[in-house]
Scaffold this motif. Sequence first.
Motif, PDB file in Angstrom:
ATOM      1  N   ASP A  97     -55.851 -85.400   6.687  1.00  0.00           N
ATOM      2  CA  ASP A  97     -54.784 -85.331   7.675  1.00  0.00           C
ATOM      3  C   ASP A  97     -55.303 -84.768   8.993  1.00  0.00           C
ATOM      4  O   ASP A  97     -54.964 -85.248  10.066  1.00  0.00           O
ATOM      5  CB  ASP A  97     -53.638 -84.480   7.135  1.00  0.00           C
ATOM      6  CG  ASP A  97     -52.409 -84.668   8.002  1.00  0.00           C
ATOM      7  OD1 ASP A  97     -52.134 -85.828   8.356  1.00  0.00           O
ATOM      8  OD2 ASP A  97     -51.767 -83.661   8.355  1.00  0.00           O
ATOM      9  N   TYR A  98     -56.160 -83.744   8.888  1.00  0.00           N
ATOM     10  CA  TYR A  98     -56.768 -83.188  10.098  1.00  0.00           C
ATOM     11  C   TYR A  98     -57.609 -84.220  10.818  1.00  0.00           C
ATOM     12  O   TYR A  98     -57.569 -84.349  12.027  1.00  0.00           O
ATOM     13  CB  TYR A  98     -57.666 -82.001   9.744  1.00  0.00           C
ATOM     14  CG  TYR A  98     -56.984 -80.672   9.816  1.00  0.00           C
ATOM     15  CD1 TYR A  98     -56.009 -80.428  10.774  1.00  0.00           C
ATOM     16  CD2 TYR A  98     -57.338 -79.645   8.946  1.00  0.00           C
ATOM     17  CE1 TYR A  98     -55.392 -79.195  10.840  1.00  0.00           C
ATOM     18  CE2 TYR A  98     -56.716 -78.411   9.002  1.00  0.00           C
ATOM     19  CZ  TYR A  98     -55.743 -78.201   9.955  1.00  0.00           C
ATOM     20  OH  TYR A  98     -55.136 -76.988  10.023  1.00  0.00           O
ATOM     21  N   ARG A 101     -55.355 -86.799  12.426  1.00  0.00           N
ATOM     22  CA  ARG A 101     -54.643 -86.294  13.604  1.00  0.00           C
ATOM     23  C   ARG A 101     -55.599 -86.073  14.772  1.00  0.00           C
ATOM     24  O   ARG A 101     -55.259 -86.300  15.926  1.00  0.00           O
ATOM     25  CB  ARG A 101     -53.888 -85.008  13.242  1.00  0.00           C
ATOM     26  CG  ARG A 101     -52.639 -85.330  12.420  1.00  0.00           C
ATOM     27  CD  ARG A 101     -51.955 -84.087  11.914  1.00  0.00           C
ATOM     28  NE  ARG A 101     -51.717 -83.101  12.945  1.00  0.00           N
ATOM     29  CZ  ARG A 101     -51.765 -81.786  12.750  1.00  0.00           C
ATOM     30  NH1 ARG A 101     -52.049 -81.311  11.564  1.00  0.00           N
ATOM     31  NH2 ARG A 101     -51.519 -80.955  13.730  1.00  0.00           N
ATOM     32  N   GLN A 104     -56.320 -89.436  16.245  1.00  0.00           N
ATOM     33  CA  GLN A 104     -55.156 -89.909  17.003  1.00  0.00           C
ATOM     34  C   GLN A 104     -55.035 -89.182  18.328  1.00  0.00           C
ATOM     35  O   GLN A 104     -54.587 -89.737  19.322  1.00  0.00           O
ATOM     36  CB  GLN A 104     -53.874 -89.721  16.181  1.00  0.00           C
ATOM     37  CG  GLN A 104     -53.728 -90.787  15.118  1.00  0.00           C
ATOM     38  CD  GLN A 104     -52.594 -90.508  14.154  1.00  0.00           C
ATOM     39  OE1 GLN A 104     -52.128 -89.370  14.038  1.00  0.00           O
ATOM     40  NE2 GLN A 104     -52.169 -91.528  13.447  1.00  0.00           N
TER      41      GLN A 104
END
Length: 424
Positions: A97-98, A101, A104
């Motif tokens: 997830d890190y 993100r 992104q």
Amino acid sequence: MAEATGKAEKIRVLIVDDIPETRENLRKLLFFEPDIEVVGAATSGEESITLAGQLKPDVVLMDINMPGIDGITATEMITQQMPSVQVIMMSVQGETDYLRRSMQAGAREFLIKPFTSEDLVAAIRRVHQLGLTRRPKIPFEQVPSASSPTGRDGTGAAMGRILTVFSPKGGTGCSTLAINLAVALAQQKQGSKVALVDASLQFGDVAVLLNLQVTRSIVDLVPHIDELDGEMLETALVAHGSGVKALLAPPRPELADQVSPSLIEKALSILRNLMSYVVVDTSSIISDITLTTLDIADRIVLVTTPDIPSIKDAKLFFEVADALEYPANKTILILNKSDPHSGIRAEDIQASIKHPIAAQLPLDERTATLAANHGVPYVLGNTRTTKLAQTTMMLAQYIINVFAEKEEAAVAVPAKLGTGRLSL
Ligand SMILES: Nc1ncnc2c1ncn2[C@@H]1O[C@H](COP(=O)(O)OP(=O)(O)OP(=O)(O)O)[C@@H](O)[C@H]1O
Ligand SMILES: [Mg+2]
């Protein structure tokens, strides 16, 4: 390659970390590098935004976990205001997830602490070089007109993106990457529709790698080529549990001859209108079929491995691509089975092929073999936390960003997402 300041060609680096020892260590690690200059150090996300504006660094080394504005938010703000700044994210966490993100938010690389000075210096040089090669580029000419890759506008205009995964050398991991990229694209971007086309017609592996029964295949479309439309094509697709829909290779090699380049071209054109992304797996022979899939592609994902025969073939591919007048940025070069013990460094491969490596996927035979034998892509299940899976997911995000950038450029709205690159 001279800096805008007219000074020597040093890569100007801004360090961002709330821990004083880490800032000092990073300075020390970079002190003896002749081509790198640390121009400043920020102690918080807030300060990094101010200092980036004042110092105009080439590269920002950004800690992810900081009190106040964290590294991800700061990265987002810096890359929006200064798209030419390359951010390398640093974290003790390797969580998907890190990673996602960060990409992104516009980070180009993700380094997991602790890392060596070689890793750090190589990452700085790579992102800097990538920034230089990206900066002057105009939007890619062959990308279809701007439109949402997730929706349809009812005009029949081209919408989805075709991504052909190719390697001029067999066995480099082309099919493995194609299936994992397709699944990662479906997972990474909500609401996106992804098709996977097995254009390795004689001995295609997509069905076995996804554990799919070849109940339907592209050969079913042969009698209908003249009246082929979206509805008919959908009936030939086999659904995978991940949401990816596969157009499989014929069940037997002798049937491959029945599939013509014009059928492939028609099928891909129709799929482009139905899907957000169409990932095409190919065989390593440059046949009429393969050429059709390369010509029609919005991007070619060229897979190479760190061995001389594969590098030689990748070089030859770029000569062919030149002869075919493909723009340089049509091809995304991937180093698969990347291995620090191979004796060949990624930098040397880049220099030899004269094309930036967009991602390095580590050599991990265990994960790749387990996934293949179970018929479960490694980006799913237990293996999804492996470095191989994480870098593949980041590559998928990079590709999403590349296409998002294209659309934004075409419709002239400010960029929301940065374009990531990765190398772990
Ligand atoms: N990153 C990786 N690390 C280790 N092994 C890998 C990796 N990626 C793929 N492999 C392995 O490499 C072998 C070849 O993979 P794959 O079939 O995907 O390659 P290919 O280029 O499609 O081959 P072909 O030319 O036969 O179509 C397989 O055994 C696969 O498990
Ligand atoms: Mg293959």
